[in-house]
Design a protein around this motif. Structure first.
Motif, mmCIF file in Angstrom:
data_model
loop_
_atom_site.group_PDB
_atom_site.id
_atom_site.type_symbol
_atom_site.label_atom_id
_atom_site.label_comp_id
_atom_site.label_asym_id
_atom_site.label_seq_id
_atom_site.Cartn_x
_atom_site.Cartn_y
_atom_site.Cartn_z
ATOM 1 N N ALA A 56 0.887 -1.172 0.000
ATOM 2 C CA ALA A 56 0.000 0.000 0.000
ATOM 3 C C ALA A 56 0.916 1.211 0.000
ATOM 4 O O ALA A 56 1.840 1.287 0.820
ATOM 5 C CB ALA A 56 -0.876 -0.003 1.252
ATOM 6 N N PHE A 110 -1.028 2.733 5.640
ATOM 7 C CA PHE A 110 -1.738 3.565 4.675
ATOM 8 C C PHE A 110 -3.145 3.061 4.385
ATOM 9 O O PHE A 110 -4.025 3.834 4.032
ATOM 10 C CB PHE A 110 -0.965 3.582 3.342
ATOM 11 N N ARG A 152 14.189 -7.793 6.678
ATOM 12 C CA ARG A 152 14.348 -7.655 8.129
ATOM 13 C C ARG A 152 14.083 -6.213 8.633
ATOM 14 O O ARG A 152 13.701 -6.025 9.781
ATOM 15 C CB ARG A 152 15.697 -8.168 8.593
ATOM 16 N N THR A 202 11.628 -4.328 7.747
ATOM 17 C CA THR A 202 10.178 -4.264 7.981
ATOM 18 C C THR A 202 9.851 -4.867 9.344
ATOM 19 O O THR A 202 9.014 -4.339 10.082
ATOM 20 C CB THR A 202 9.433 -4.983 6.829
ATOM 21 N N VAL A 260 11.137 -2.187 11.952
ATOM 22 C CA VAL A 260 10.413 -0.904 11.997
ATOM 23 C C VAL A 260 8.937 -1.105 12.366
ATOM 24 O O VAL A 260 8.398 -0.409 13.229
ATOM 25 C CB VAL A 260 10.517 -0.147 10.637
ATOM 26 N N PRO A 279 19.936 -11.578 6.424
ATOM 27 C CA PRO A 279 21.254 -12.158 6.136
ATOM 28 C C PRO A 279 22.174 -12.274 7.344
ATOM 29 O O PRO A 279 22.934 -13.226 7.439
ATOM 30 C CB PRO A 279 21.840 -11.223 5.065
ATOM 31 N N ARG A 301 24.982 -12.018 0.466
ATOM 32 C CA ARG A 301 23.587 -11.666 0.189
ATOM 33 C C ARG A 301 22.772 -12.945 0.124
ATOM 34 O O ARG A 301 23.340 -14.040 0.041
ATOM 35 C CB ARG A 301 23.507 -10.952 -1.162
ATOM 36 N N ILE A 302 21.473 -12.793 0.142
ATOM 37 C CA ILE A 302 20.639 -13.986 0.025
ATOM 38 C C ILE A 302 20.414 -14.277 -1.453
ATOM 39 O O ILE A 302 20.069 -13.378 -2.224
ATOM 40 C CB ILE A 302 19.323 -13.794 0.797
ATOM 41 N N GLY A 330 7.298 -6.538 1.011
ATOM 42 C CA GLY A 330 8.227 -5.428 1.201
ATOM 43 C C GLY A 330 9.331 -5.716 2.200
ATOM 44 O O GLY A 330 9.547 -6.856 2.591
ATOM 45 N N GLU A 390 13.149 0.349 -3.792
ATOM 46 C CA GLU A 390 14.383 1.049 -3.407
ATOM 47 C C GLU A 390 15.562 0.500 -4.217
ATOM 48 O O GLU A 390 15.417 0.258 -5.391
ATOM 49 C CB GLU A 390 14.598 0.877 -1.889
#
Ligand SMILES: NC(=O)c1ccc[n+]([C@@H]2O[C@H](COP(=O)([O-])OP(=O)(O)OC[C@H]3O[C@@H](n4cnc5c(N)ncnc54)[C@H](OP(=O)(O)O)[C@@H]3O)[C@@H](O)[C@H]2O)c1
Length: 215
Positions: A13, A29, A52, A54, A57, A79, A128-129, A150, A186
């Motif tokens: 959203a 949102f 991670r 998300t 936060v 990771p 990295r994954i 996300g 991003e």
């Protein structure tokens, strides 16, 4: 590539100007109607996946609460195995199957903390994954449909690697702005306008618009 990867739906959203969180990390949102739609969608997939940030936060539960349905598997891309043991997801991981996807270089002490808390920890990728490898592991486990929820960085990695099959985005009637607020996608971004999507459906719900695209 039939059956070698689950079907991937990217869902978010966003504000009218393409932000999925404010600079202070506010991200709720959706209206209650849209929330119910997202929860119905969650109930129809085999797994929900988030990055991670998300988890740190938003501290989400990633469960089906605003609709009827079973809770899908929860997958966190982490990771370095940094998610907090006091987060809702970790605290409920003995009741709801939850995977932490870490890199091969994740500190073993942190990995064992998560494992003790009840998460299934999967090592996938050196630093990295490796998302392609991850999707192939999940497909072998019988996971056929995944909802990527996300944030913007995770969305970027999935899109960059061309692993997304469908995008469902709600445009909500808010403006956020700001260089520091997280956008729908991003990461580094594409150099060229080279990622055409097919618009499958547009639905108006009050002041919100739900867009369905396929790749
Ligand atoms: N409105 C919405 O629908 C919605 C939905 C979800 C989230 N959000 C918002 O989005 C924000 C978070 O987004 P974000 O872009 O900062 O972070 P994010 O995507 O939640 O998490 C990013 C982190 O996940 C790990 N990660 C993701 N993909 C990876 C890959 N392929 N390989 C290795 N690691 C990977 C990395 O961890 P390391 O840093 O440890 O390498 C990366 O920094 C929050 O403010 C949240 O509220 C909004």
């Amino acid at each position: 590539m039939a059956n070698s990867k689950p079907y991937v739906i990217l869902s978010a959203a966003m504000s009218m100007d393409g932000k999925i969180a404010t600079r202070k990390g506010e991200s709720k949102f959706s209206s209650s109607k849209d929330l119910a739609r997202v929860h119905r969608l969650r109930g129809s997939v085999d797994a929900i996946l988030v990055g991670r940030n998300t988890v740190s936060v938003d501290n989400p539960s990633l469960t089906v609460r605003h609709a009827k349905g079973r809770n899908p598997l929860r997958i966190i891309l982490d990771p370095k195995a940094t998610i907090s043991p006091s987060s809702k997801i970790v605290k409920t991981s003995k009741k709801i199957h939850t995977m932490a996807i870490v890199s091969e270089t994740a500190p073993s002490r942190r990995v064992s903390i998560l494992a003790k808390k009840g998460l299934e920890v999967i090592k996938c990728g050196k630093i990295r994954i490796d998302l392609k490898k991850l999707l192939s592991i999940l497909a072998k486990r019988g996971i056929r449909k995944i909802l990527v929820e996300g944030g913007g960085t995770t969305n970027w990695y999935f899109l960059k690697e061309k692993l997304v099959d469908e995008i469902i985005v709600t445009i909500t009637p808010y403006v956020v702005g700001g260089k520091e607020s997280v956008s729908l996608v991003e990461g580094h971004g594409f150099d060229k306008i080279s990622y055409p999507l097919k618009l499958k459906q547009v639905k108006r719900m009050g002041s919100e618009i739900i867009l369905h695209y396929t790749i």
